[in-house]
Design a protein around this motif. Structure first.
Motif, short mmCIF file in Angstrom:
data_model
loop_
_atom_site.label_atom_id
_atom_site.label_comp_id
_atom_site.label_asym_id
_atom_site.label_seq_id
_atom_site.Cartn_x
_atom_site.Cartn_y
_atom_site.Cartn_z
N ASN A 254 0.86 -1.19 0.00
CA ASN A 254 0.00 0.00 0.00
C ASN A 254 0.90 1.24 0.00
O ASN A 254 1.10 1.87 1.04
N PRO A 255 1.45 1.60 -1.16
CA PRO A 255 2.42 2.70 -1.24
C PRO A 255 1.91 4.02 -0.67
O PRO A 255 2.71 4.80 -0.14
N ASP A 256 0.60 4.28 -0.79
CA ASP A 256 0.07 5.53 -0.23
C ASP A 256 0.26 5.58 1.28
O ASP A 256 0.60 6.63 1.84
N GLN A 257 0.08 4.43 1.94
CA GLN A 257 0.26 4.40 3.39
C GLN A 257 1.73 4.43 3.78
O GLN A 257 2.10 5.00 4.81
N LEU A 258 2.57 3.85 2.94
CA LEU A 258 4.01 3.94 3.19
C LEU A 258 4.47 5.39 3.12
O LEU A 258 5.29 5.83 3.94
N GLN A 259 3.93 6.16 2.20
CA GLN A 259 4.29 7.57 2.09
C GLN A 259 3.83 8.35 3.32
O GLN A 259 4.52 9.27 3.78
N VAL A 260 2.66 7.99 3.86
CA VAL A 260 2.19 8.63 5.09
C VAL A 260 3.19 8.36 6.22
O VAL A 260 3.52 9.26 7.01
N LEU A 261 3.67 7.13 6.30
CA LEU A 261 4.64 6.78 7.34
C LEU A 261 5.95 7.54 7.14
O LEU A 261 6.49 8.12 8.09
N LEU A 262 6.47 7.55 5.92
CA LEU A 262 7.75 8.19 5.65
C LEU A 262 7.71 9.69 5.90
O LEU A 262 8.73 10.29 6.24
N ALA A 263 6.54 10.29 5.73
CA ALA A 263 6.41 11.74 5.92
C ALA A 263 6.50 12.12 7.39
O ALA A 263 6.87 13.25 7.73
N ASP A 264 6.16 11.20 8.29
CA ASP A 264 6.19 11.47 9.74
C ASP A 264 6.33 10.15 10.47
O ASP A 264 5.37 9.64 11.04
N ILE A 265 7.54 9.61 10.47
CA ILE A 265 7.73 8.25 10.96
C ILE A 265 7.32 8.11 12.42
O ILE A 265 6.57 7.19 12.78
N ASP A 266 7.77 9.00 13.27
CA ASP A 266 7.45 8.86 14.69
C ASP A 266 5.96 9.07 14.95
O ASP A 266 5.34 8.33 15.72
N GLY A 267 5.37 10.07 14.31
CA GLY A 267 3.95 10.34 14.51
C GLY A 267 3.07 9.23 13.98
O GLY A 267 2.14 8.78 14.67
N ALA A 268 3.34 8.75 12.76
CA ALA A 268 2.52 7.70 12.15
C ALA A 268 2.70 6.37 12.87
O ALA A 268 1.77 5.57 12.95
N ALA A 269 3.90 6.12 13.39
CA ALA A 269 4.17 4.84 14.05
C ALA A 269 3.33 4.66 15.31
O ALA A 269 3.07 3.53 15.73
N ALA A 270 2.86 5.75 15.90
CA ALA A 270 2.06 5.65 17.12
C ALA A 270 0.76 4.90 16.89
O ALA A 270 0.32 4.12 17.74
N LYS A 271 0.11 5.13 15.73
CA LYS A 271 -1.18 4.49 15.43
C LYS A 271 -1.01 3.21 14.61
O LYS A 271 -1.94 2.41 14.51
N LEU A 272 0.14 3.05 14.01
CA LEU A 272 0.37 1.95 13.09
C LEU A 272 0.10 0.57 13.68
O LEU A 272 -0.56 -0.26 13.04
N PRO A 273 0.56 0.23 14.90
CA PRO A 273 0.35 -1.14 15.41
C PRO A 273 -1.11 -1.57 15.45
O PRO A 273 -1.42 -2.72 15.12
N ASP A 274 -2.02 -0.67 15.83
CA ASP A 274 -3.42 -1.08 15.93
C ASP A 274 -4.03 -1.36 14.56
O ASP A 274 -4.87 -2.26 14.43
#
Length: 403
Positions: A254-274
């Motif tokens: 899902n490249p669109d979601q990967l770009q969301v992560l790369l744009a703000d790794i620490d912020g996006a990683a907080a919600k990513l596990p759930d």
């Protein structure tokens, strides 16, 4: 009613989504009869599963005592049947209260730095070796076992043999009964001796904290601490590694979601596990039951759930994959969305049996994935993933990648 469509073996994510929606719309649950003769009600709707998990009339103890057999062909190791997963109140309440005193959020957060260090060391080794790499064997499987060793207080010199014993305990074939028994006995003896050592000389680890956990005149015995440590091997090692790997695979698909992560790794990683836990096996086109669905419950009396009568003595299980894609709870449930909030998935169960290790699993996934993509933002797939057929917890055992 036929049951061939459940549990379903989806041939593609699109077919899985449609199949789950059709089942959920048609009925709250399906009574499944397995080839060996066992029957179990599989509950499909999110609200119905929560209702069952909150109802004290559904119990697990009969499976632990041998009064009933698990109704589907999963062979649980004997040590698991002495853990909280198979206990009911008031025994479950007592054990959970004491374990919670030791397994604190503070203890998990103190491990974050060490987890990051383990991840960085493994990524250093991957880069030195160069692409391609098997992300499972080189990275996602290795971080959780190192964290678990650190958490339990396994000395560095013992971690290689501890890892071997742990993997053997989760294996379902490939070794003779004698070999399995020998490895199991070695792990059992090692943990017994380690618990005794921590009682004599406490350290800053979970086994010491469990040994010290006390409320009024009540405390955990060594016989109770041992299966807790063994349960962590199942829930905190292979399961965590599998979900972290599924998360990487979902991001790469899902490249669109990967770009969301790369744009703000620490912020996006907080919600990513759930979202990984919700999307789970479906993200890779597989059917998994999830932790809440692994151990069934028994009705102690006639109970009606969402209009369906479950009679006393009948078994029920939570169909987590289907419930986690319930459109009445999740907007666009078929979409892998790492910004999804709220995210009331049921992968870590609910109510009495909600996973005590949830903060640890989330922390590890955050660190594993954020460290990986911070170091290797150009990561991509380099072949087909592989799935374990000889492990109790199943899941991914191969993910070829390059960068």
């Amino acid at each position: 009613m036929t049951t061939a469509e459940f549990p379903f073996p989806p041939t593609s994510p699109d077919k899985a989504i449609e199949q789950m929606r059709r089942i959920r719309d048609d009925r709250p649950m399906t009574q499944v009869q397995y080839a060996h003769g066992g029957k179990v009600w599989a509950i499909h709707r999110h609200g119905a599963i929560r209702q069952m998990l909150e109802d004290r009339r559904f119990v697990r103890k009969p499976f632990a005592t041998g009064e009933m057999e698990v109704p589907y062909p999963v062979q649980f190791p004997d040590f698991l049947k002495t853990t909280m997963q198979f206990a009911d109140p008031p025994e479950h309440t007592r054990l959970r209260r004491l374990v919670a005193k030791a397994f604190t959020l503070r203890r998990v957060e103190l491990l974050r730095g060490r987890t990051r260090a383990f991840a960085e060391d493994l990524l250093d080794a991957m880069e030195r070796k160069g692409p391609p790499a098997d992300l499972v064997q080189d990275y996602t499987l290795q971080v959780p076992i190192q964290v678990l060793s650190e958490l339990l207080g396994v000395p560095a010199a013992d971690r290689a043999k501890f890892t071997t014993w742990s993997q053997v305990m989760l294996s379902t074939n490939g070794l003779s009964e004698q070999e399995l028994a020998e490895h199991g006995a070695a792990l059992y003896t090692y943990l017994v001796e380690l618990i005794a050592a921590r009682r004599a000389e406490p350290a800053d680890d979970l086994l010491s904290a469990l040994a010290a956990a006390q409320e009024a005149d009540d405390s955990l015995t060594d016989d109770e601490i041992l299966p807790i440590a063994m349960l962590l091997l199942v829930a905190g090692f292979d399961n965590t590694a599998n979900f972290a790997t599924q998360g990487v695979l979902a991001l790469l698909r899902n490249p669109d979601q990967l770009q969301v992560l790369l744009a703000d790794i620490d912020g996006a990683a907080a919600k990513l596990p759930d979202e990984i836990l919700r999307h789970g096996g479906f993200a890779v086109g597989r059917d998994v039951e999830g932790s809440a669905g692994l151990v069934p419950f028994v009705a102690t009396e006639d109970v009606e759930i969402d209009g369906q009568l479950v009679r006393a003595g009948e078994c029920v299980m939570a169909d987590i994959s289907t419930a986690n894609h319930d459109e009445h709870v999740f907007e666009q449930p078929e979409r892998f969305d790492i910004t999804r909030s709220p995210n009331p998935h049921l992968t870590l169960s609910h109510g009495l049996h909600h996973c005590l290790g949830a903060p640890l699993a989330r922390m590890e996934m955050q660190v594993i994935i954020s460290s990986l993509f911070r170091r290797l933002p150009t990561l991509k797939l380099a072949g087909e993933e592989g799935y374990a057929t000889d492990f109790l917890t199943g899941g991914l055992n191969r993910l070829p990648v390059t960068w």
